[in-house]
Scaffold this active site. Structure first.
Site, PDB file in Angstrom:
ATOM      1  N   GLU A 419       0.807  -1.223   0.000  1.00  0.00           N
ATOM      2  CA  GLU A 419       0.000   0.000   0.000  1.00  0.00           C
ATOM      3  C   GLU A 419       0.839   1.272   0.000  1.00  0.00           C
ATOM      4  OE1 GLU A 419      -3.122   0.444  -0.329  1.00  0.00           O
ATOM      5  OE2 GLU A 419      -3.893  -1.600  -0.156  1.00  0.00           O
ATOM      6  N   GLU A 450       7.268 -21.872   7.936  1.00  0.00           N
ATOM      7  CA  GLU A 450       7.565 -21.028   9.092  1.00  0.00           C
ATOM      8  C   GLU A 450       8.660 -21.623   9.977  1.00  0.00           C
ATOM      9  OE1 GLU A 450       4.663 -22.021  12.767  1.00  0.00           O
ATOM     10  OE2 GLU A 450       3.721 -20.881  11.154  1.00  0.00           O
TER      11      GLU A 450
END
Length: 616
Positions: A419, A450
């Protein structure tokens, strides 16, 4: 059964322990700092939040708490104005009886397990306190402007002075001239002076520089080593002064048990030894003990004693043993590495019958829990502000803001990074999002990603992370291997590291220069951290990136001066921005935008130049 709560409200962290009548530590909860001089009213909220966290983990209620003992930085001595103010604030927040004293008293009680004697507390500040036969004396605790000699803040200021003297040729050369500037992400010592003069160098960051001094000393730098030695000399002087004061009120002013606690004693392995040597030179017969309990357990001990509980050697031993099992056992003589029991994995008592509720009740319950998120984030503003200061400095020097996460946390980081270019007109490499498992993990889980520590390290190597970068590790649990390994690699390369988690003392804290850890409590669905924890992370990322871009001049007033006009909607917004900033009509704004390739900043500049105004 009744319990007590012992609370250590420190400058950077609040720790609360719930203890039963047998001396067993049932749970430990944490929150942001409590010193009102730093945290304002949020400091008092953090005391309550840490207690709530401990009670939730222990599955206990406030009704079962007989007494809370709060040791609070900045509360000063009883009957003082600051103490009275703190009492008033806590009375509005704690629903049970409580006792309040300064944090030195609970550190004393912890270090000596409640016995009479002398204790030196050295962290951000310094306080030496002696309690003997009901008499209580203290030395220092006056703040870094004209006191706190030997504290982390004092060490940092002395190092800056040494660096300035060396730079001027008034003293021997020292690596501090280089290491301090690099650590602060600045170009010169004069930049440091400007930050101090403008109040833009927070006390937390100043005290944090003591760790840089310690690392420089370990490189063999004589100036840094000398400063650390001088710190222990000052701490010994404070302890000796307590003895002299005790001599005026007690006949037996020697051979009191003496101990020490606080982060300064952990800067290097030699700090406790140097302190003991310096104090023994002043008081040859002094008996110095290793600290026994951390301050929050010292507070619990004082609460139990006030209630008249039977405190035996066995009770104290149980307090020590169970306290170690919960971690947070920082004594200044070494840190017990224990994985804390994670609040984010606990069951939420409010939703135990979730599957039996109707739809409206489920939604109401979720919304009720969501209302806890924003206040929890607000309590972390000092830590978020430090991350913003580093990001502004780093980006100004050609660095980057890099988010690293796995699963939901990784996706939130990527979303915030994505953004920034359209909102603030930033180059795509200013803010970067990294997710365990690579781009495909944005849309679907990648099994085992992960847990891949080497992949985390390799991600930092591929980006060639360096000293101007700020790496933000996003891990709700605070123990995601991919994230921890990435931050560890980044730290080795000189980058600043920030942890965003909800478990303050999880393993991620060990590789973070600053920890942002809002206490949001257990999730409605146990362990589903995409909910409150994820919302908290999103709010923090909004704050971090937006505040950074504002300080970098990417916002004019409250308008997007560097907005990217990639669509009809955005071009309409651009026209309104130009019109609002220059006072022209929408038609004139559009003409200026067309003449400047639809770049808002250039359009505003051209119109203001035509009017004889200043460029943005």
């Amino acid at each position: 059964m009744s319990f007590v709560l012992g609370v250590d409200g420190g400058a950077t962290k609040t720790v609360a322990a719930i203890v039963d009548q047998d001396g067993s530590v049932l749970a430990v909860g944490t929150a942001g700092g409590a010193n009102p001089l730093t945290w304002g009213e949020a400091g008092f909220e953090n005391v309550k939040a840490a207690c709530d966290a401990a009670l939730t983990i222990a599955q206990a209620d406030w009704e079962e708490v007989a007494l809370v003992f709060v040791g609070m930085a900045g509360a000063d001595e009883p009957q003082s104005p600051s103490h009275t103010f703190a009492q008033t604030q806590l009375r509005q927040r704690l629903p049970v009886p409580f006792l309040l004293d300064n944090d030195g008293v609970i550190a004393h009680a912890g270090a000596l397990a409640g016995q009479d004697g002398v204790v030196v507390v050295a962290g951000t500040g310094v306080l030496a306190i002696g309690i003997v036969n009901g008499h209580r004396v203290r030395v220092d605790g006056m703040g870094h402007w004209f006191g706190d000699e030997g504290s982390a803040t004092w060490i940092s200021l002395q190092a800056l002075r040494a660096a300035a003297r060396a730079q001027d040729g008034r003293d021997e050369p020292t690596r501090l001239t280089e290491t301090l500037i690099k650590a602060l992400m600045l170009n010169s010592l004069r930049d440091v002076a400007i930050l101090l003069a403008n109040g833009d160098l927070a006390k937390y960051e100043l005290a944090w520089l003591a760790t840089v001094v310690a690392k420089t000393a370990e490189m063999g730098d004589r100036a840094a080593q000398r400063i650390l030695h001088q710190a222990t000399e000052h701490l010994a002087e404070s302890a000796a002064a307590v003895y002299r004061k005790l001599a005026t009120v007690c006949k037996e002013a020697t051979n009191f048990p003496t101990s020490f606690t606080g982060g300064v004693f952990r800067l290097t392995e030699a700090m406790p030894l140097w302190f003991c040597q310096a104090l023994s030179e002043r008081l040859p017969s002094v008996v110095i003990h290793e600290p026994l309990l951390p301050p929050h357990l010292g507070a619990a001990l004082l609460a139990a004693r006030h209630l008249g509980w039977r405190i035996t050697d066995r009770w104290l031993q149980r307090l020590m043993e169970t306290g170690r099992q919960w971690g947070y056992f920082d004594l200044g003589a070494g840190l017990v590495e224990v994985l804390p029991k994670l609040l984010s994995e606990q069951r939420n008592p409010a939703s135990l019958f979730l599957d039996q509720l109707d739809v409206e009740a489920i939604l109401t319950l979720i919304n009720d829990e969501d209302h806890k998120v924003a206040p929890a984030v607000r309590q972390e503003i000092p830590a978020i502000a430090q991350a913003v200061r580093w990001a502004v400095r780093g980006l100004s020097r050609g660095g980057r803001l890099i988010y690293v996460g796995a699963g939901t946390s990784g996706r939130l980081g990527i979303m915030d990074a994505a953004e920034c270019p359209p909102t603030f007109g930033t180059p795509p490499d200013w803010v970067i999002g990294i997710i365990a498992g690579g781009p495909q993990a944005v849309f679907r889980a990648v099994e085992g990603a992960e847990d891949d520590m080497e992949a985390g390290r390799e991600a930092m190597r591929q980006l060639n992370v360096g000293e101007n970068d700020v790496v933000v590790g996003l891990s709700v649990s605070g123990r995601t291997p991919f994230v921890i390994a990435a931050m560890e690699e980044a730290q080795k390369r000189g980058a600043k590291t920030v942890a965003i988690t909800v478990n303050r003392d999880a393993p991620i804290a060990a590789v973070a220069d600053v920890v942002i850890a809002p206490v949001v409590g257990p999730e409605i669905v146990a362990g589903s951290t995409r909910m409150k924890a994820g919302t908290a992370q999103k709010l923090i990322l909004n704050m971090l990136s937006t505040a950074t871009m504002v300080k970098l001049g990417r916002v004019r007033s409250n308008l997007m001066i560097d907005l990217r006009t990639w669509s009809v909607k955005l071009r309409e917004r651009a026209k309104r921005i130009v019109a609002q900033l220059t006072g022209v009509s929408l038609q004139e704004a559009e003409e200026a935008l067309r003449a400047n390739n639809w770049e808002v900043r250039k359009a505003v500049a051209s119109l203001q130049t035509a009017k004889g105004g200043e460029n943005p």
